[in-house]
Design an enzyme around this catalytic site. Structure first.
Site, PDB file in Angstrom:
ATOM      1  N   GLU A  59      -2.401  -1.697  -6.175  1.00 21.80           N
ATOM      2  CA  GLU A  59      -1.974  -1.197  -5.388  1.00 21.80           C
ATOM      3  C   GLU A  59      -2.653  -0.016  -4.979  1.00 21.80           C
ATOM      4  O   GLU A  59      -2.711   0.053  -4.024  1.00 21.80           O
ATOM      5  CB  GLU A  59      -0.166  -0.311  -6.347  1.00 21.80           C
ATOM      6  CG  GLU A  59       0.385  -0.409  -6.772  1.00 21.80           C
ATOM      7  CD  GLU A  59       1.390  -1.149  -5.354  1.00 21.80           C
ATOM      8  OE1 GLU A  59       1.039  -0.875  -3.672  1.00 21.80           O
ATOM      9  OE2 GLU A  59       2.100  -2.152  -4.961  1.00 21.80           O
ATOM     10  N   LEU A 102     -14.654  -4.683   0.768  1.00 21.21           N
ATOM     11  CA  LEU A 102     -13.022  -4.287   0.801  1.00 21.21           C
ATOM     12  C   LEU A 102     -13.348  -3.222   1.323  1.00 21.21           C
ATOM     13  O   LEU A 102     -11.438  -3.037   1.683  1.00 21.21           O
ATOM     14  CB  LEU A 102     -12.619  -4.467  -0.913  1.00 21.21           C
ATOM     15  CG  LEU A 102     -11.025  -4.467  -1.282  1.00 21.21           C
ATOM     16  CD1 LEU A 102     -10.373  -5.863   0.004  1.00 21.21           C
ATOM     17  CD2 LEU A 102     -10.316  -4.602  -2.259  1.00 21.21           C
ATOM     18  N   GLY A 103     -14.101  -2.018   1.731  1.00 24.70           N
ATOM     19  CA  GLY A 103     -13.736  -0.450   2.698  1.00 24.70           C
ATOM     20  C   GLY A 103     -13.202   0.169   1.837  1.00 24.70           C
ATOM     21  O   GLY A 103     -12.893  -0.059   0.255  1.00 24.70           O
ATOM     22  N   TYR A 104     -13.462   1.579   2.444  1.00 25.02           N
ATOM     23  CA  TYR A 104     -12.873   2.834   0.974  1.00 25.02           C
ATOM     24  C   TYR A 104     -13.836   2.940  -0.030  1.00 25.02           C
ATOM     25  O   TYR A 104     -12.414   2.421  -1.128  1.00 25.02           O
ATOM     26  CB  TYR A 104     -11.144   2.510   1.707  1.00 25.02           C
ATOM     27  CG  TYR A 104     -10.487   3.451   2.849  1.00 25.02           C
ATOM     28  CD1 TYR A 104     -11.379   4.028   3.647  1.00 25.02           C
ATOM     29  CD2 TYR A 104      -9.874   2.145   3.380  1.00 25.02           C
ATOM     30  CE1 TYR A 104     -10.191   4.198   5.013  1.00 25.02           C
ATOM     31  CE2 TYR A 104      -9.245   2.629   4.309  1.00 25.02           C
ATOM     32  CZ  TYR A 104      -9.305   3.987   5.471  1.00 25.02           C
ATOM     33  OH  TYR A 104      -9.032   3.411   6.117  1.00 25.02           O
ATOM     34  N   TYR A 142       2.093   7.636  -3.157  1.00 21.03           N
ATOM     35  CA  TYR A 142       3.267   6.902  -2.759  1.00 21.03           C
ATOM     36  C   TYR A 142       2.866   5.637  -3.845  1.00 21.03           C
ATOM     37  O   TYR A 142       3.397   4.966  -4.880  1.00 21.03           O
ATOM     38  CB  TYR A 142       2.383   6.216  -1.676  1.00 21.03           C
ATOM     39  CG  TYR A 142       2.137   4.830  -2.029  1.00 21.03           C
ATOM     40  CD1 TYR A 142       3.685   3.509  -1.263  1.00 21.03           C
ATOM     41  CD2 TYR A 142       1.626   3.413  -2.713  1.00 21.03           C
ATOM     42  CE1 TYR A 142       3.643   2.413  -1.510  1.00 21.03           C
ATOM     43  CE2 TYR A 142       1.247   2.402  -2.634  1.00 21.03           C
ATOM     44  CZ  TYR A 142       2.976   1.805  -2.380  1.00 21.03           C
ATOM     45  OH  TYR A 142       3.031   0.123  -3.029  1.00 21.03           O
ATOM     46  N   ASP A 160       5.212   3.683   2.460  1.00 25.08           N
ATOM     47  CA  ASP A 160       4.882   3.755   2.771  1.00 25.08           C
ATOM     48  C   ASP A 160       4.727   3.016   4.159  1.00 25.08           C
ATOM     49  O   ASP A 160       5.564   3.219   4.756  1.00 25.08           O
ATOM     50  CB  ASP A 160       3.621   2.000   1.912  1.00 25.08           C
ATOM     51  CG  ASP A 160       4.586   0.586   2.213  1.00 25.08           C
ATOM     52  OD1 ASP A 160       6.345   1.317   2.312  1.00 25.08           O
ATOM     53  OD2 ASP A 160       4.008  -0.561   1.931  1.00 25.08           O
TER      54      ASP A 160
END
Length: 376
Positions: A59, A102-104, A142, A160
DNA sequence: AAGCCGTGGCG
DNA sequence: TCGCCAAGGCT
């Protein structure tokens, strides 16, 4: 009392056709899911209990990131850190290196912080309620609902982007996102199966995943395959023939182009790098030294921000530019190169790393592009 | 509470 | 090509 018994017992009135359709949705959805559920790395075979650790890990990775992109990262993480204890004992550096690409990247920091918190505050066991999960780093509304439903079978509906789209079409929600979120949340919850006395299980996790699969494969942003949808009979948007106008959203503004320079300095088979500040863009990740990135910056200004290195009298400008698009602005980088003599000291807060081991560094993709351009 | 935060794929 | 989109959270 069985579900079918309850359905049969319902009173038939002149207005009940519509009501029947609405009441039937949860069962239709689950029946569709049982036949069409996707096989995903983090999803156990039908009927098997999911591992809360795997659910949580997936998740977090799936936040704003596609299933296909996440797959290999999930496998790598699970192989190296098979449970939350292993991950909690890992170093943040190792986690960032594994996450690179993968980013963020704040997700990776929160992932590690969360594992540590589960070990320290929860004896290595994930809280099994939405409220408990919500207190952990990186777990928002979420994700808390998703883990509670999928891993612990709590009767809650995570919402989502997929579910927002499906629900806003099903009910033809006219209000724009993100203002419409509370309304959509309420409407989405009507798609959960009924709760049963003495047994709160209602396949909530399957209902949520069913909606996500539906959004990913049938109720897609463009050209949805409505004829294949189990809920097409009473989809308000489809009845109007206006599936694609939902969900309604306020237009977003795209950022202005920023420019800068990057410096690829080699010392034999080593490269000069530094670590970015922990907060902000690409926080805590590795980069080659560079200028700041600002709108309308000219090359001369950027070049003045080159690191001062003994023996470097001139920089070689690589032809072309490296371009990269971040969420909120596009970037254009000019790349300069220089070679320095053996045993040249790295400037303050910089270090030399072997080029052969760059794959193991916490290098964001924009820096991989820069290095490839500078070395090529 | 709106802006900040990556990256790759797709039509 | 390029804007949109993806299993959002944090501040």
């Amino acid at each position: 009392m069985s579900l079918s018994g309850a359905a049969i017992r319902r009173k038939k009135t002149p207005s009940s056709d519509q009501e029947d359709a609405v009441t039937a949705r949860p069962a239709l959805l689950l029946a569709w899911y049982d036949r069409h559920r996707r096989v995903l790395p983090w999803r156990p075979p039908a009927g098997h209990k999911p591992d809360p650790y795997a659910v949580w890990l997936s998740e977090i990775m799936l936040q704003q990131t596609g299933v296909k992109t996440v797959g290999p990262y999930f496998q790598k993480f699970l192989a190296r850190w098979p449970d939350v204890t292993a991950l909690g004992r890992a170093s943040l550096d190792d986690v960032l290196r594994m996450w690179a690409g993968l980013g963020y990247y704040s997700r990776a920091r929160n992932l590690h912080a969360c594992a540590v918190a589960v070990l320290r505050d929860h004896n290595g066991v994930f809280p099994d309620t939405e409220e408990g999960l919500r207190t952990l780093p990186g777990i928002g509304p979420y994700t808390a609902a998703a883990i509670a439903a999928i891993a612990f079978d709590r009767r809650t509906m995570p919402v989502d982007g997929n579910i927002e789209r499906v629900v806003s079409r099903l009910f033809a929600v006219e209000e724009e996102l993100p203002q419409a979120k509370p309304v959509i949340q309420k409407l989405a919850a009507t798609l959960l199966g009924p709760s049963r006395a003495g047994d709160e299980k209602s396949r909530a996790g399957d209902s949520a995943q069913a909606l996500m699969d539906l959004g990913a494969s049938i109720c897609t942003p463009k050209k949805p395959a409505c004829s294949l949808c189990p809920l097409n009979d009473d989809c308000a948007a489809r009845q109007r023939g206006e599936q694609e106008i939902f969900p309604k959203k306020a237009p977003k503004k795209s950022g202005d182009l920023r420019r800068g320079a990057a410096f690829v300095v080699t010392r034999g088979d080593e490269l000069l790098v530094r670590t970015r500040p922990e907060k902000g863009l690409l926080g805590g990740m590795t980069e080659v030294p560079g200028s700041d990135w600002r709108a309308a910056q000219d090359d001369a200004t950027a070049l003045k921000q080159a690191p001062s290195l003994a023996g470097v009298t001139r920089w070689h400008r690589k032809l072309g530019v490296v371009t990269h698009v971040f969420t909120h602005f596009p970037l254009e980088l000019v790349v300069y190169t220089a070679r320095v003599a053996a045993r040249t000291r790295a400037p303050k807060d910089m270090r030399w790393v072997p080029i052969a081991t760059l794959d193991d560094e916490a290098l964001p993709n924009v820096m991989r592009k820069v290095i490839a351009h500078g070395l090529g």
